[in-house]
Design a protein around this motif. Sequence first.
Motif, short mmCIF file in Angstrom:
data_model
loop_
_atom_site.label_atom_id
_atom_site.label_comp_id
_atom_site.label_asym_id
_atom_site.label_seq_id
_atom_site.Cartn_x
_atom_site.Cartn_y
_atom_site.Cartn_z
N VAL A 100 0.86 -1.18 0.00
CA VAL A 100 0.00 0.00 0.00
C VAL A 100 0.89 1.23 0.00
N GLN A 101 0.89 1.96 -1.10
CA GLN A 101 1.66 3.20 -1.15
C GLN A 101 1.14 4.17 -0.11
N THR A 102 2.04 4.84 0.58
CA THR A 102 1.62 5.79 1.62
C THR A 102 1.18 7.09 0.96
N ASP A 103 -0.01 7.00 0.38
CA ASP A 103 -0.62 8.10 -0.36
C ASP A 103 -2.13 7.91 -0.24
N PHE A 104 -2.89 9.00 -0.08
CA PHE A 104 -4.31 8.86 0.20
C PHE A 104 -5.09 8.23 -0.95
N LEU A 152 -1.40 -9.28 5.01
CA LEU A 152 -0.64 -8.25 5.69
C LEU A 152 -0.54 -7.04 4.78
N LEU A 153 -0.86 -5.87 5.33
CA LEU A 153 -0.72 -4.61 4.59
C LEU A 153 0.70 -4.09 4.80
N VAL A 154 1.41 -3.85 3.71
CA VAL A 154 2.80 -3.40 3.79
C VAL A 154 2.92 -1.99 3.23
N PRO A 155 3.18 -0.99 4.08
CA PRO A 155 3.34 0.39 3.59
C PRO A 155 4.57 0.49 2.69
N THR A 156 4.37 1.01 1.50
CA THR A 156 5.46 1.11 0.53
C THR A 156 5.66 2.56 0.08
N VAL A 198 -1.50 -4.06 9.65
CA VAL A 198 -0.45 -3.28 8.99
C VAL A 198 0.91 -3.66 9.55
N TRP A 199 1.85 -3.93 8.67
CA TRP A 199 3.21 -4.22 9.09
C TRP A 199 3.75 -3.05 9.90
N GLN A 254 10.25 -11.52 9.35
CA GLN A 254 9.07 -11.54 10.22
C GLN A 254 7.97 -12.44 9.66
N LEU A 255 7.83 -12.48 8.33
CA LEU A 255 6.85 -13.39 7.74
C LEU A 255 7.22 -14.84 8.00
N LEU A 256 8.49 -15.15 7.89
CA LEU A 256 8.93 -16.52 8.17
C LEU A 256 8.71 -16.89 9.64
#
Length: 253
Positions: free
Chosen positions: A145-149, A175-179, A203-204, A243-245
């Motif tokens: 998920v890009q950190t953009d609205f 899992l939501l990963v901020p990118t 959210v990660w 962390q996923l592992l």
Amino acid sequence: MQIWSVANQKGGVGKTTSAIAIADVLAGLGHRVLLLDLDPQGSMTSYLQLDPDRVENTAYDLFDQQTRLSPQPTGFDNLDIVGASIGLANLEKRSTGLKGQGLVVKTWLSKQADNYDYAIIDSPPALGLLMINALVASDRLIIPVQTDFLALKGLERMLKVLKMMEQSGTAIDYLLVPTLFDKRTNASRRSLNHLRSEYGSRVWDHVIPVDTKFREASRMGVLPSFLFARSHGVQAYQLLVKQLLAAGEVSHA
């Protein structure tokens, strides 16, 4: 074999970069990794210097000759790929009315279980037959998920799909990963805060920063860690995979 899909219904959020980087880390740890490009745009395929217009044994063939398809080496240790082809763009129309088309990828991957430790699927940024195949096959879903609205708005559509699947009996661990996080901008910081306040533990707890090294690696057709192992972006993906592992070990304990 564990199957991880990388998906979002919005493009430009770091989806293919995430899929490549995650596979890169896993392969570097000695795991046998299969990449599966289900995106008709073929960005993952092109990244690895394969031409989606000419590559043989593609994801399109899964829907024609499932068990006869053979992955091809990428030239990097522990990493094979089933690339995308332009034919994927027409698959939706061709498959209309055919039974079992939503399980094609899951069925084929089950036959690869002895050959690989992980399969990483890059799915298209639109809900349809290909994304459904990716989701149904997945043990874990990673949503960049890009950190953009605007990206946060696109996320809502993705989560609605997951909710519908859960209601029909198919729950997916995601899992939501901020990118593409840029700590210098207020917009990035506000978007990250909104993401965490809205979705909490989904959210990660770290971010993937903006890192031009990914673009350079893509241009050169090499895995990010091949030349840029010390970059902030590569180190962030290393932490994510670690962390996923660890979470996977806990869930299987």
